[in-house]
Write an enzyme that holds these catalytic residues in place. Sequence first.
Site: not given
Length: 452
Positions: A105-106
């Site tokens: 998610d990053e």
Amino acid sequence: MRAAPTILHLDMDAFFAAAEQASKPSLRGKPVVVGGLGPRGVVATASYEARRFGVHSAMPMGQARRLAPNAAYLVPRFAFYRSISDQVMELLRRLSPLVEPLSLDEAFVDLEAGGVADDSASARASGERLRVDILATTGLTGSVGLAGSKMIAKIASEEAKPDGLVLIEPGTERELLGPRSVRILPGVGPATGEHLRRAGIITVSDLSEAGEDELVRLLGRAHGASLHRMAQGYDDRPVVAERDAKSVSVEDTFDVDLHDRVRIRIEVERLAERCVGRLRASGHSGRTIVLKVRRYDFSTLTRSETLRGPTDDPGVVREAAGRLLEAVDTTGGVRLLGVGVSGLADYTQEDLFAQAEASERPAEDVAPAGADEVQEAPSAATETAERVWSPGHDVRHAVYGAGWVQGSGVGRVTVRFEDPWSGPGRVRTFAVDDPELEPSEPLPLVRREEAA
């Protein structure tokens, strides 16, 4: 350091929990906690509603339940999260060939390398367009930070949370960092932060004023010099498109300490099989087999063995892990076991003798493990065979359609029937072996016609 804020950092908002809320209308706006549900499980992600009660990532699940007893507690669905992550990463790669994923998610993105931004206005426009595209494609929100360096871009995205965008103009870094706690800098964890506090260094300004020589004396040459540069706002690390994996590993934490040597061996072999599955999925093989054992007193032992050449054969890894176990004293009990493979390569040099031996060995019935620290929901095939229903797992009923497991026990399973595009659904209870109830694959969060 760049003269324009063309380094972008994206961080999806409460990713696992937000994905669960998006797929389950009845959980929207309510506290949701995702993680291992056993007594020794830990929180993987908490929704913003759950965070208001003090629940946060890496917290023991038992503590989370005490803080937020009425929250929904769900087992992670990593395959589902990966599918969403793939969509997000594809959007990032449309912006630039230089995308550096840090996790599902990053990621960092070099907008300048993609030719989509060369000043503040174009960088902001690219960031806002990305947020819109992510929402349209996945139904989820992400926060964006823009700056002239990776460190400041990451700080900016944290300030943007949730669902925002913050741009920090190059040249303002020292003013931004000065009053902040030293913990805001990469590499300053609890231990380093406490060490600095005892030396009277609390803020980034204090860090800068202490000088490089003092920081080297306190923290050592490499760490001290690095922190001094970061305190000045300097960070010239480039965005690196490929981050090669150095190892692949899996581990389980058990509800009750294991004492039986045979059971411990079975668990090690099971972990070896899982590890090889991940190894093959990543397209790698490896030379070094690593065994991790955390004993009853929290002491952790690590043993390793390097093979003649790289392998992705489960028999080879299983036998090597078994040999490593023989050299470990498990008297008193074991609370955690892990198996890993390092020294990764893109090809395999098979151990033919071990492979032949494995092919002749009959399959074993492996007892289920205790809860992982963060345990993934079983696959659909596993669920069908064992009729085990994990909270949050997707199901389909022949009459009522798509739903998800709210809970199970004493031979019954409770299901809420709803999908990502419906309103909150009805709840019904069935026998765990009801032939009309089957595990199913997750539904997409956005209908294809809507995404188009």
